[in-house]
Design a protein around this motif. Structure first.
Motif, PDB file in Angstrom:
ATOM      1  N   GLU A   9      32.254 -11.191  -4.770  1.00 16.54           N
ATOM      2  CA  GLU A   9      33.217 -12.179  -4.276  1.00 16.54           C
ATOM      3  C   GLU A   9      33.149 -13.487  -5.067  1.00 16.54           C
ATOM      4  O   GLU A   9      33.962 -14.377  -4.829  1.00 16.54           O
ATOM      5  N   SER A  68      26.657  -9.908  -1.460  1.00 19.97           N
ATOM      6  CA  SER A  68      27.963 -10.580  -1.431  1.00 19.97           C
ATOM      7  C   SER A  68      27.789 -12.043  -1.037  1.00 19.97           C
ATOM      8  O   SER A  68      26.814 -12.420  -0.382  1.00 19.97           O
ATOM      9  N   ARG A  69      28.748 -12.863  -1.428  1.00 18.27           N
ATOM     10  CA  ARG A  69      28.650 -14.297  -1.129  1.00 18.27           C
ATOM     11  C   ARG A  69      28.771 -14.563   0.368  1.00 18.27           C
ATOM     12  O   ARG A  69      28.051 -15.404   0.912  1.00 18.27           O
ATOM     13  N   HIS A  70      29.658 -13.862   1.046  1.00 16.04           N
ATOM     14  CA  HIS A  70      29.806 -14.129   2.471  1.00 16.04           C
ATOM     15  C   HIS A  70      28.532 -13.753   3.229  1.00 16.04           C
ATOM     16  O   HIS A  70      28.157 -14.411   4.196  1.00 16.04           O
ATOM     17  N   ASP A  94      25.975 -16.522   2.719  1.00 14.64           N
ATOM     18  CA  ASP A  94      26.301 -17.696   3.530  1.00 14.64           C
ATOM     19  C   ASP A  94      25.983 -17.479   5.006  1.00 14.64           C
ATOM     20  O   ASP A  94      25.588 -18.415   5.708  1.00 14.64           O
ATOM     21  N   GLN A  95      26.121 -16.239   5.485  1.00 19.61           N
ATOM     22  CA  GLN A  95      25.936 -15.964   6.910  1.00 19.61           C
ATOM     23  C   GLN A  95      24.526 -15.495   7.255  1.00 19.61           C
ATOM     24  O   GLN A  95      24.051 -15.721   8.378  1.00 19.61           O
TER      25      GLN A  95
END
Length: 246
Positions: free
Chosen positions: A167, A56-58, A61-62
């Motif tokens: 996402e 997932s994109r989140h 990023d995290q």
């Protein structure tokens, strides 16, 4: 006339063939799919993070470090070679019969086999770019990188693969070209896909041509709508088709 011979007959009489494929197209090249018994979603079920979370994109990023550990270990197959399906499609395009390959795969095997008009709905592992300055990086650059998370040599930004994560939206131009290709085809070949990933799977509803052939090892919701259903391994079937075409 058996199913493979019927497929050969329809290919011979068609002038605008389009192929829509998924992960099952590349399993015979040694790349696992996602949803079969041996697929990534099954083999990773005991991981603290499910694949849908990891991809997932989140999450990228995290936790880019955890993402890249999974991505390098499970998603990259640089030694994989095209199988009979990839090779037949490249031949049909070269002969002017096949108009486009629309793929959910990110492995680049269609291009490696010689196909040129390939519409990659979910991107490609062969394209990577700095998220800040947009500098391009190849798959070899990612593999050779000594960093857990590849960083740009120009500005230090994080390098992200050009693959569509959960996402993220699909590229609108690729979707437009896919709809146009399918809606104008006279023969639609659908192979190696469960037809469950949206919005990609919805694309086949735009087909208005003569025949739809579905080549998939496991049942799909579209089986009853196909004019021809073949459940044998797609690479083997396409090898046979290639031979019968002469």
């Amino acid at each position: 006339m058996n199913a493979t011979e019927q497929l050969v007959s329809w290919i011979q009489e068609s002038k605008k063939i389009v192929f829509f494929g998924g992960a099952g197209t590349s399993t015979e090249s040694g790349i696992p799919d996602f949803r079969s018994a041996a697929g990534l979603y099954q083999t990773e079920q005991h991981s603290p993070y499910p694949p849908e979370e990891l991809l997932s994109r989140h999450f990228f990023d995290q936790h880019a470090d955890i993402f890249y550990d999974f991505y390098r270990g499970k998603m990259l197959h640089p030694q994989a070679e095209p199988n009979g399906c990839h090779r037949l499609l490249a031949r049909l395009e070269n002969e002017g019969r096949l108009q486009a390959v629309i793929t959910q795969n990110i492995d680049g095997l269609h291009q490696k086999s010689g196909s040129k008009n390939v519409l990659e709905l979910h991107g490609s592992v062969h394209r990577n770019a700095c998220m800040d300055c947009k500098r391009f990086y190849s798959l070899d650059d990612i593999i050779r990188s000594q960093d857990i998370v590849p960083h740009c040599i120009s500005c230090g930004g994080v390098v992200k693969p050009d693959v569509v994560l959960y996402e993220e939206e699909l590229d609108q131009n690729t979707l437009y070209l896919s709809v146009d290709a399918i809606s104008t085809a006279d023969l639609l070949l659908v192979g190696g896909t469960s037809l469950t990933v949206q919005p990609a799977a919805q694309l086949i509803t735009y087909f208005q041509g003569k025949h739809t052939v579905l080549l998939n090892a496991t049942p799909t919701a579209y089986d009853r709508q196909a004019d021809l259903l073949i459940t044998e391994p797609i690479g083997e079937v396409m090898n046979t088709v290639d031979q019968l075409l002469g």
